[in-house]
Scaffold this active site. Structure first.
Site, PDB file in Angstrom:
ATOM      1  N   CYS A  34       2.146 -10.895   0.130  1.00 21.45           N
ATOM      2  CA  CYS A  34       3.274 -11.607  -0.500  1.00 21.45           C
ATOM      3  C   CYS A  34       4.588 -10.881  -0.257  1.00 21.45           C
ATOM      4  N   SER A  36       4.778  -8.385   2.504  1.00 26.11           N
ATOM      5  CA  SER A  36       4.514  -7.542   3.683  1.00 26.11           C
ATOM      6  C   SER A  36       3.916  -8.419   4.772  1.00 26.11           C
ATOM      7  N   PHE A  80      -1.828   0.258  -4.940  1.00 29.87           N
ATOM      8  CA  PHE A  80      -0.397   0.040  -4.718  1.00 29.87           C
ATOM      9  C   PHE A  80       0.013  -1.397  -5.025  1.00 29.87           C
ATOM     10  N   GLY A  82       1.269  -4.812  -6.134  1.00 29.44           N
ATOM     11  CA  GLY A  82       2.037  -5.243  -7.291  1.00 29.44           C
ATOM     12  C   GLY A  82       3.416  -5.677  -6.847  1.00 29.44           C
ATOM     13  N   LYS A  84       7.636  -5.364  -7.309  1.00 25.98           N
ATOM     14  CA  LYS A  84       8.432  -4.154  -7.599  1.00 25.98           C
ATOM     15  C   LYS A  84       9.935  -4.373  -7.739  1.00 25.98           C
ATOM     16  N   SER A 124       5.770   5.126 -11.764  1.00 27.77           N
ATOM     17  CA  SER A 124       7.174   5.275 -11.390  1.00 27.77           C
ATOM     18  C   SER A 124       7.896   6.145 -12.401  1.00 27.77           C
ATOM     19  N   TYR A 149       9.470  -4.942 -15.138  1.00 25.55           N
ATOM     20  CA  TYR A 149       8.804  -4.133 -14.114  1.00 25.55           C
ATOM     21  C   TYR A 149       8.398  -2.772 -14.685  1.00 25.55           C
ATOM     22  N   LYS A 153       4.562  -0.975 -15.684  1.00 22.48           N
ATOM     23  CA  LYS A 153       4.021   0.326 -15.236  1.00 22.48           C
ATOM     24  C   LYS A 153       3.552   1.139 -16.443  1.00 22.48           C
ATOM     25  N   ASN A 199      17.418  -1.874  -3.091  1.00 17.66           N
ATOM     26  CA  ASN A 199      17.506  -0.410  -3.157  1.00 17.66           C
ATOM     27  C   ASN A 199      18.570   0.113  -2.191  1.00 17.66           C
ATOM     28  N   ARG A 292      25.672  -1.001 -12.329  1.00 16.39           N
ATOM     29  CA  ARG A 292      24.601  -2.009 -12.385  1.00 16.39           C
ATOM     30  C   ARG A 292      23.865  -1.867 -13.723  1.00 16.39           C
ATOM     31  N   ASP A 295      20.982   0.916 -15.007  1.00 13.29           N
ATOM     32  CA  ASP A 295      20.936   2.157 -14.211  1.00 13.29           C
ATOM     33  C   ASP A 295      21.175   3.391 -15.086  1.00 13.29           C
TER      34      ASP A 295
HETATM   35  P1  NAD Z   1       5.573  -3.150  -1.316  1.00 10.00           P
HETATM   36  O1  NAD Z   1       6.009  -4.433  -1.921  1.00 10.00           O
HETATM   37  O2  NAD Z   1       6.033  -2.826   0.059  1.00 10.00           O
HETATM   38  O3  NAD Z   1       3.975  -3.047  -1.342  1.00 10.00           O
HETATM   39  C1  NAD Z   1       3.196  -3.701  -2.293  1.00 10.00           C
HETATM   40  C2  NAD Z   1       2.116  -4.459  -1.541  1.00 10.00           C
HETATM   41  O4  NAD Z   1       1.270  -5.107  -2.495  1.00 10.00           O
HETATM   42  C3  NAD Z   1       2.677  -5.534  -0.619  1.00 10.00           C
HETATM   43  O5  NAD Z   1       2.073  -5.412   0.650  1.00 10.00           O
HETATM   44  C4  NAD Z   1       2.276  -6.844  -1.292  1.00 10.00           C
HETATM   45  O6  NAD Z   1       2.062  -7.870  -0.342  1.00 10.00           O
HETATM   46  C5  NAD Z   1       1.013  -6.431  -2.033  1.00 10.00           C
HETATM   47  N1  NAD Z   1       0.730  -7.228  -3.235  1.00 10.00           N
HETATM   48  C6  NAD Z   1       1.575  -7.577  -4.232  1.00 10.00           C
HETATM   49  N2  NAD Z   1       0.925  -8.281  -5.178  1.00 10.00           N
HETATM   50  C7  NAD Z   1      -0.376  -8.362  -4.776  1.00 10.00           C
HETATM   51  C8  NAD Z   1      -1.535  -8.942  -5.328  1.00 10.00           C
HETATM   52  N3  NAD Z   1      -1.499  -9.615  -6.499  1.00 10.00           N
HETATM   53  N4  NAD Z   1      -2.694  -8.833  -4.659  1.00 10.00           N
HETATM   54  C9  NAD Z   1      -2.761  -8.157  -3.470  1.00 10.00           C
HETATM   55  N5  NAD Z   1      -1.689  -7.602  -2.903  1.00 10.00           N
HETATM   56  C10 NAD Z   1      -0.508  -7.688  -3.542  1.00 10.00           C
HETATM   57  O7  NAD Z   1       5.980  -1.990  -2.341  1.00 10.00           O
HETATM   58  P2  NAD Z   1       5.937  -0.409  -2.174  1.00 10.00           P
HETATM   59  O8  NAD Z   1       7.337   0.061  -2.189  1.00 10.00           O
HETATM   60  O9  NAD Z   1       5.044  -0.048  -1.057  1.00 10.00           O
HETATM   61  O10 NAD Z   1       5.307  -0.004  -3.568  1.00 10.00           O
HETATM   62  C11 NAD Z   1       3.917   0.245  -3.723  1.00 10.00           C
HETATM   63  C12 NAD Z   1       3.629   0.557  -5.179  1.00 10.00           C
HETATM   64  O11 NAD Z   1       4.423   1.658  -5.588  1.00 10.00           O
HETATM   65  C13 NAD Z   1       3.995  -0.587  -6.134  1.00 10.00           C
HETATM   66  O12 NAD Z   1       3.025  -0.628  -7.155  1.00 10.00           O
HETATM   67  C14 NAD Z   1       5.331  -0.162  -6.699  1.00 10.00           C
HETATM   68  O13 NAD Z   1       5.567  -0.696  -7.976  1.00 10.00           O
HETATM   69  C15 NAD Z   1       5.167   1.343  -6.751  1.00 10.00           C
HETATM   70  N6  NAD Z   1       6.428   2.084  -6.716  1.00 10.00           N
HETATM   71  C16 NAD Z   1       7.319   1.839  -5.724  1.00 10.00           C
HETATM   72  C17 NAD Z   1       8.531   2.515  -5.686  1.00 10.00           C
HETATM   73  C18 NAD Z   1       9.548   2.231  -4.625  1.00 10.00           C
HETATM   74  O14 NAD Z   1      10.725   2.543  -4.824  1.00 10.00           O
HETATM   75  N7  NAD Z   1       9.183   1.667  -3.479  1.00 10.00           N
HETATM   76  C19 NAD Z   1       8.831   3.454  -6.683  1.00 10.00           C
HETATM   77  C20 NAD Z   1       7.878   3.694  -7.687  1.00 10.00           C
HETATM   78  C21 NAD Z   1       6.678   2.989  -7.695  1.00 10.00           C
HETATM   79  C1  WQD Z   2      19.682   4.282  -6.315  1.00 12.03           C
HETATM   80  C2  WQD Z   2      21.142   4.570  -6.632  1.00 12.03           C
HETATM   81  C3  WQD Z   2      22.224   2.778  -7.780  1.00 12.03           C
HETATM   82  C4  WQD Z   2      21.931  -0.101  -4.479  1.00 12.03           C
HETATM   83  C5  WQD Z   2      14.620   1.699  -8.358  1.00 12.03           C
HETATM   84  C6  WQD Z   2      13.755   1.250  -9.514  1.00 12.03           C
HETATM   85  C7  WQD Z   2      12.707   2.277  -9.802  1.00 12.03           C
HETATM   86  C8  WQD Z   2      11.907   2.614  -8.520  1.00 12.03           C
HETATM   87  C9  WQD Z   2      12.809   2.955  -7.383  1.00 12.03           C
HETATM   88  C10 WQD Z   2       9.987   1.253  -8.369  1.00 12.03           C
HETATM   89  C11 WQD Z   2      21.562   4.120  -8.027  1.00 12.03           C
HETATM   90  C12 WQD Z   2      22.842   2.970  -6.423  1.00 12.03           C
HETATM   91  C13 WQD Z   2      21.848   1.035  -5.272  1.00 12.03           C
HETATM   92  C14 WQD Z   2      23.205  -0.518  -4.028  1.00 12.03           C
HETATM   93  C15 WQD Z   2      24.208   1.343  -5.181  1.00 12.03           C
HETATM   94  N1  WQD Z   2      11.177   1.491  -8.042  1.00 12.03           N
HETATM   95  N2  WQD Z   2      22.961   1.736  -5.617  1.00 12.03           N
HETATM   96  N3  WQD Z   2      24.284   0.222  -4.401  1.00 12.03           N
HETATM   97  O1  WQD Z   2      17.578   2.178  -9.264  1.00 12.03           O
HETATM   98  O2  WQD Z   2      16.994   4.626  -8.831  1.00 12.03           O
HETATM   99  O3  WQD Z   2      15.232   2.943  -8.721  1.00 12.03           O
HETATM  100  O4  WQD Z   2      13.796   1.927  -7.212  1.00 12.03           O
HETATM  101  O5  WQD Z   2       9.334   1.791  -9.201  1.00 12.03           O
HETATM  102  O6  WQD Z   2      11.891   1.742 -10.787  1.00 12.03           O
HETATM  103  O7  WQD Z   2      14.587   1.059 -10.659  1.00 12.03           O
HETATM  104  O8  WQD Z   2      16.904   2.986  -6.946  1.00 12.03           O
HETATM  105  O9  WQD Z   2      17.734   2.555  -4.668  1.00 12.03           O
HETATM  106  O10 WQD Z   2      18.079   0.787  -6.430  1.00 12.03           O
HETATM  107  O11 WQD Z   2      19.388   2.924  -6.573  1.00 12.03           O
HETATM  108  O12 WQD Z   2      25.224   1.961  -5.491  1.00 12.03           O
HETATM  109  O13 WQD Z   2      23.351  -1.549  -3.350  1.00 12.03           O
HETATM  110  O14 WQD Z   2      21.956   3.807  -5.733  1.00 12.03           O
HETATM  111  O15 WQD Z   2      23.195   2.435  -8.743  1.00 12.03           O
HETATM  112  O16 WQD Z   2      22.504   5.048  -8.490  1.00 12.03           O
HETATM  113  P1  WQD Z   2      16.784   3.185  -8.539  1.00 12.03           P
HETATM  114  P2  WQD Z   2      17.990   2.236  -6.083  1.00 12.03           P
END
Ligand code: NAD
Ligand code: WQD
Length: 338
Positions: A34, A36, A80, A82, A84, A124, A149, A153, A199, A292, A295
């Site tokens: 969904c 990827s 992983f 979910g 996000k 997270s 979100y 978690k 992000n 934002r 934040d």
């Molecule tokens: P991502 O969206 O790239 O990867 C998640 C994958 O899960 C995707 O390939 C998606 O297709 C799959 N997916 C979603 N819902 C599904 C379902 N119901 N069944 C099967 N597959 C499903 O995200 P990511 O950045 O690789 O993150 C991976 C994990 O890490 C997530 O749980 C996310 O919440 C957590 N996380 C991510 C970050 C970040 O900033 N990227 C930070 C902290 C935690």
């Molecule tokens: C980083 C910094 C923004 C975008 C998020 C989730 C967190 C985790 C990681 C999953 C902040 C600033 C951002 C932009 C900007 N995800 N910014 N302009 O908010 O720390 O964390 O992703 O678990 O749960 O909340 O990451 O990359 O969005 O922001 O100025 O267009 O960049 O204000 O200071 P964040 P981010």
């Protein structure tokens, strides 16, 4: 050992699948694609010459999970899968609770039924809320995440804590990631967000490659050195290595373990922008906008528990994160589609 990786086609999951294959594990990926495409797993195969078995399906599909556990002798699960996107979670809370909480519950039920009790969960740093002190240690109390979100978690963390207390065979790692960025140094595996990135780093790199016009900096009036938000950015390959160490560790103990995965260093939005410009050789136009909602001013990890208990440390610098991001983005301006 055979590992089930849910969400293994995603950004962090695909890098971790690569690390697992390189380390000699067998990998079964379950992903509904969904957010990827299976192109990420083709890239993994091209890089390491080994492949994961990809099963397209949903982690909430109990019958499918039962079949997977019947057909494969799975030793542990890296979970992983979910949704996000923080902003989207505010608009679509039911979808987020269903995928993230519902998916985790169904997975744990299927695991218990199959007698598989080793689980690494993608949590997270958002579960800490807004701590008064930096750096953030695992012993800090969890806060109140400001969006569904983050709540999802925290709920899953609590479910897993209860599960470990009730059934001593469970061995669970809660990995609290800080801000994962970067890409594999081949330049062919990286982050490919759907639509406009939420992000910072994917947004900056899409501005640099010409897909977006300018970066909005969300606030320059925080009480930080230059007024912009500070985060602990961690290279996705370091993060993937952390999963292998956590997996190794939970194979030797039971109960619930929490580890921060961060570098211990905080960088501001402005510092990231300048480091990216240096790595790419391209200017990144920006405009300062209001803060934002939701934040925090700053967030960085105390990663010493993972160093002590897992023998894991992030080794890649901010400059390397930027260089690897740019290599990926310039090789694949439209992500896996181009
Ligand atoms: P991502 O969206 O790239 O990867 C998640 C994958 O899960 C995707 O390939 C998606 O297709 C799959 N997916 C979603 N819902 C599904 C379902 N119901 N069944 C099967 N597959 C499903 O995200 P990511 O950045 O690789 O993150 C991976 C994990 O890490 C997530 O749980 C996310 O919440 C957590 N996380 C991510 C970050 C970040 O900033 N990227 C930070 C902290 C935690
Ligand atoms: C980083 C910094 C923004 C975008 C998020 C989730 C967190 C985790 C990681 C999953 C902040 C600033 C951002 C932009 C900007 N995800 N910014 N302009 O908010 O720390 O964390 O992703 O678990 O749960 O909340 O990451 O990359 O969005 O922001 O100025 O267009 O960049 O204000 O200071 P964040 P981010």
């Amino acid at each position: 050992m055979k590992i089930l990786v849910t969400g293994g086609a995603g950004y962090i999951g695909s890098h971790t699948t690569l690390a697992l294959l390189e380390a000699g594990f067998e990998v079964v990926v379950l992903d509904n694609l969904c957010n990827s495409s299976d192109a990420a797993l083709h890239a993994v195969e091209a890089i390491c010459g080994k492949s994961a078995l990809m099963i397209r399906g949903d982690v909430r599909d109990r019958a499918l999970l039962d079949r997977i556990f019947q057909e494969h002798a799975i030793d542990a699960v890296l979970h992983f899968a979910g949704l996000k996107a923080v902003g989207e979670s505010v608009r679509k809370p039911l979808e987020y609770y269903d995928a993230n909480v519902g998916g985790s519950l169904t997975l744990c039920q299927a695991m218990a039924a199959a007698g598989v009790f080793r689980l690494v969960f993608s949590s997270s740093a958002t579960v800490y809320g807004e701590p008064e002190q930096m750096p953030i240690s695992e012993h800090f109390p969890t806060g109140t995440p400001t969006n569904p979100y983050g709540q999802s978690k925290l709920i899953v963390e609590n479910v897993l804590r209860d599960l470990c207390a009730a059934e001593p065979r469970w061995s669970v790692a809660l990995l609290r990631y800080f801000n994962p960025i970067g890409a594999h140094d081949s330049g062919h595996l990286g982050e490919d967000p759907n639509g406009i990135p939420n992000n910072l780093v994917p947004y900056i790199s899409q501005v640099a490659v010409g897909s977006l016009q300018e970066l909005s900096i969300f606030g320059d009036d925080y009480s930080t050195a230059d007024g912009t938000g500070v985060r602990d950015y961690i290279h996705v390959v370091d993060l993937a290595d952390g999963h292998l160490k956590a997996l190794q560790s939970i194979s030797q103990r039971t109960g619930l373990n929490i580890w921060n995965l961060g570098t211990g260093d905080g960088y501001s939005v402005m510092q990231v922008l300048r480091a990216f410009e240096q790595a790419s050789g391209r200017p990144v136009p920006y405009r300062v906008m209001p803060r934002r909602a939701g934040d925090v001013a700053e967030s960085w990890a105390d990663p010493s528990k993972a160093a002590r208990e897992l023998g894991w440390k992030a080794t890649r610098s901010l400059q390397q994160m930027m260089t690897d991001t740019w290599r990926w983005q310039s090789n694949h301006p439209k992500g896996y589609q181009g």
